[in-house]
Design a protein around this motif. Structure first.
Motif, PDB file in Angstrom:
ATOM      1  N   PRO A  35       2.966 -58.673 -79.781  1.00  0.00           N
ATOM      2  CA  PRO A  35       3.405 -59.328 -78.542  1.00  0.00           C
ATOM      3  C   PRO A  35       3.744 -58.319 -77.439  1.00  0.00           C
ATOM      4  O   PRO A  35       3.799 -57.111 -77.697  1.00  0.00           O
ATOM      5  N   SER A  36       3.958 -58.839 -76.260  1.00  0.00           N
ATOM      6  CA  SER A  36       4.322 -57.998 -75.123  1.00  0.00           C
ATOM      7  C   SER A  36       5.583 -57.193 -75.429  1.00  0.00           C
ATOM      8  O   SER A  36       6.535 -57.712 -75.992  1.00  0.00           O
ATOM      9  N   GLY A  37       5.540 -55.919 -75.106  1.00  0.00           N
ATOM     10  CA  GLY A  37       6.713 -55.070 -75.299  1.00  0.00           C
ATOM     11  C   GLY A  37       6.853 -54.513 -76.696  1.00  0.00           C
ATOM     12  O   GLY A  37       7.817 -53.817 -77.015  1.00  0.00           O
ATOM     13  N   SER A  38       5.865 -54.778 -77.584  1.00  0.00           N
ATOM     14  CA  SER A  38       5.993 -54.349 -78.981  1.00  0.00           C
ATOM     15  C   SER A  38       5.662 -52.863 -79.179  1.00  0.00           C
ATOM     16  O   SER A  38       5.911 -52.315 -80.238  1.00  0.00           O
ATOM     17  N   GLY A  39       5.039 -52.230 -78.156  1.00  0.00           N
ATOM     18  CA  GLY A  39       4.730 -50.800 -78.278  1.00  0.00           C
ATOM     19  C   GLY A  39       3.239 -50.499 -78.307  1.00  0.00           C
ATOM     20  O   GLY A  39       2.839 -49.358 -78.582  1.00  0.00           O
ATOM     21  N   LYS A  40       2.388 -51.483 -77.994  1.00  0.00           N
ATOM     22  CA  LYS A  40       0.927 -51.298 -78.096  1.00  0.00           C
ATOM     23  C   LYS A  40       0.410 -50.207 -77.161  1.00  0.00           C
ATOM     24  O   LYS A  40      -0.321 -49.311 -77.590  1.00  0.00           O
ATOM     25  N   SER A  41       0.791 -50.307 -75.883  1.00  0.00           N
ATOM     26  CA  SER A  41       0.279 -49.317 -74.932  1.00  0.00           C
ATOM     27  C   SER A  41       0.855 -47.927 -75.221  1.00  0.00           C
ATOM     28  O   SER A  41       0.170 -46.914 -75.060  1.00  0.00           O
ATOM     29  N   THR A  42       2.103 -47.908 -75.662  1.00  0.00           N
ATOM     30  CA  THR A  42       2.719 -46.630 -76.034  1.00  0.00           C
ATOM     31  C   THR A  42       1.919 -45.985 -77.167  1.00  0.00           C
ATOM     32  O   THR A  42       1.611 -44.790 -77.127  1.00  0.00           O
ATOM     33  N   VAL A  76      10.750 -46.806 -79.363  1.00  0.00           N
ATOM     34  CA  VAL A  76       9.666 -47.755 -79.099  1.00  0.00           C
ATOM     35  C   VAL A  76       8.663 -47.796 -80.261  1.00  0.00           C
ATOM     36  O   VAL A  76       8.085 -48.843 -80.544  1.00  0.00           O
ATOM     37  N   TYR A  80      12.129 -43.078 -75.705  1.00  0.00           N
ATOM     38  CA  TYR A  80      12.280 -42.782 -74.278  1.00  0.00           C
ATOM     39  C   TYR A  80      13.755 -42.595 -73.991  1.00  0.00           C
ATOM     40  O   TYR A  80      14.602 -43.307 -74.549  1.00  0.00           O
TER      41      TYR A  80
HETATM   42  N1  LIG Z   1       8.379 -44.713 -69.755  1.00  0.00           N
HETATM   43  C1  LIG Z   1       9.175 -45.575 -70.380  1.00  0.00           C
HETATM   44  N2  LIG Z   1      10.504 -45.422 -70.348  1.00  0.00           N
HETATM   45  C2  LIG Z   1      11.313 -46.270 -71.015  1.00  0.00           C
HETATM   46  N3  LIG Z   1      10.883 -47.320 -71.748  1.00  0.00           N
HETATM   47  C3  LIG Z   1       9.568 -47.517 -71.818  1.00  0.00           C
HETATM   48  C4  LIG Z   1       8.631 -46.662 -71.142  1.00  0.00           C
HETATM   49  N4  LIG Z   1       7.381 -47.123 -71.396  1.00  0.00           N
HETATM   50  C5  LIG Z   1       7.532 -48.198 -72.189  1.00  0.00           C
HETATM   51  N5  LIG Z   1       8.837 -48.441 -72.440  1.00  0.00           N
HETATM   52  C6  LIG Z   1       9.374 -49.529 -73.267  1.00  0.00           C
HETATM   53  O1  LIG Z   1       8.702 -49.513 -74.513  1.00  0.00           O
HETATM   54  C7  LIG Z   1       8.462 -50.821 -74.996  1.00  0.00           C
HETATM   55  C8  LIG Z   1       6.982 -50.955 -75.348  1.00  0.00           C
HETATM   56  O2  LIG Z   1       6.202 -50.861 -74.166  1.00  0.00           O
HETATM   57  P1  LIG Z   1       4.609 -50.965 -74.227  1.00  0.00           P
HETATM   58  O3  LIG Z   1       4.104 -50.800 -72.847  1.00  0.00           O
HETATM   59  O4  LIG Z   1       4.108 -50.019 -75.242  1.00  0.00           O
HETATM   60  O5  LIG Z   1       4.415 -52.457 -74.732  1.00  0.00           O
HETATM   61  P2  LIG Z   1       3.086 -53.317 -74.937  1.00  0.00           P
HETATM   62  O6  LIG Z   1       3.099 -53.784 -76.348  1.00  0.00           O
HETATM   63  O7  LIG Z   1       1.912 -52.556 -74.465  1.00  0.00           O
HETATM   64  O8  LIG Z   1       3.343 -54.567 -73.991  1.00  0.00           O
HETATM   65  P3  LIG Z   1       2.297 -55.444 -73.102  1.00  0.00           P
HETATM   66  O9  LIG Z   1       1.591 -56.365 -74.074  1.00  0.00           O
HETATM   67  O10 LIG Z   1       3.222 -56.206 -72.202  1.00  0.00           O
HETATM   68  O11 LIG Z   1       1.392 -54.516 -72.386  1.00  0.00           O
HETATM   69  C9  LIG Z   1       8.934 -51.764 -73.916  1.00  0.00           C
HETATM   70  O12 LIG Z   1      10.171 -52.284 -74.303  1.00  0.00           O
HETATM   71  C10 LIG Z   1       9.068 -50.891 -72.694  1.00  0.00           C
HETATM   72  O13 LIG Z   1      10.120 -51.340 -71.882  1.00  0.00           O
END
Ligand SMILES: Nc1ncnc2c1ncn2[C@@H]1O[C@H](COP(=O)(O)OP(=O)(O)OP(=O)(O)O)[C@@H](O)[C@H]1O
Ligand SMILES: [Mg+2]
Length: 248
Positions: A59-66, A40, A31
């Protein structure tokens, strides 16, 4: 003439080409935040066979939703190759991407995201309306799916007349009704109590036994253990979990 026939015969004798079901190679997602590029997902390699039940644990923020957004073709990677059901996703245009999203992938989210003013049947019929299926056939398939998830007595209840677990079952029926090649679930039990969560996990197990391919994304090691195969994601790096699944 004779030559042509020979060619046809020899082509028929060849084994059919194996279609790749799911393969990611060196997927990177960055990003842009002002001048800075934030990475990410880092060189994610993942191959899945049809019929697998996989969980992505991190864990939270690891990139799962991405990662889920890329798997579901809601977003494209910065670089790397992704093949879903024989389609090279990076080469598709917007129309083809939208077809893949609606036909190949069934999405299940933490909050069921049902439409409030529609009953269970109408919520499940919705993807079939977009797919242009006729009303009678839509109703038949929606009912079949609601029966499958155990809601035969709740066909005409609206979301606010259903428990959280029942709402999630409607969402699962909606994800299944188009017969997608992949069920993609992001924290599907996140909003549920333990007992209800366990029931949803039993349903996932049954769906997988029936041949559905499932990818479940979770931060909860006890939920991840329900899948047959677990991969870990930490700070955008994906690795195969080996032996006993623990939170690294
Ligand atoms: N559109 C964006 N722009 C910049 N950074 C982003 C964007 N979307 C996600 N990130 C960053 O990418 C990293 C991973 O985000 P993601 O949502 O994939 O995490 P996650 O593993 O799903 O977390 P959670 O368990 O909290 O849902 C985070 O550090 C987040 O700040
Ligand atoms: Mg997330």
């Amino acid at each position: 003439m004779f030559k042509r026939k020979c060619l046809i015969q020899s082509a028929a004798a060849l084994p059919p080409q194996e279609e790749i079901f799911f393969q990611m190679r060196k997927i990177v997602k960055q990003y842009q935040l002002g001048d800075e590029a934030v990475t990410v997902l880092r060189d994610v390699d993942l191959t899945i066979q049809e019929g697998e039940y996989l969980s992505v644990l991190g864990p939270s923020g690891s990139g799962k939703s991405t990662l889920m957004n890329i798997i579901g073709c809601l977003d494209l990677p910065t670089s790397g190759e992704y093949i879903l059901h024989g389609n090279i996703v990076g080469e598709l245009d917007e129309k083809e991407l939208s077809r893949i999203r609606s036909r190949e992938v069934g999405f299940i989210f933490q909050n069921s995201q049902l439409l409030k003013r529609m009953d269970a049947m109408k919520n499940v019929e919705l993807p079939l309306i977009y797919a242009g299926v006729r009303p009678k056939e839509r109703a038949r398939r929606a009912e079949e799916m609601l029966v499958k998830v155990g809601l035969q007595d709740r066909l005409h209840h609206q979301p606010n007349q259903l428990s959280g677990g029942q709402q999630q079952r409607v969402a699962i029926a909606r994800a299944l009704v188009t017969n997608p090649s992949l069920l993609l679930a992001d924290e599907p039990t996140g909003a549920l109590d333990q007992t209800t969560g366990r029931q949803i996990m039993e349903l996932f197990h049954e769906l997988n036994e029936d041949g559905n391919t499932i990818i479940m994304i979770t931060h909860d090691v006890n939920i991840a253990r329900n899948a047959r195969r677990v991969v870990n994601i930490i700070d955008g790096v994906l690795t195969e979990a080996e032996g006993e699944v623990t939170f690294a």
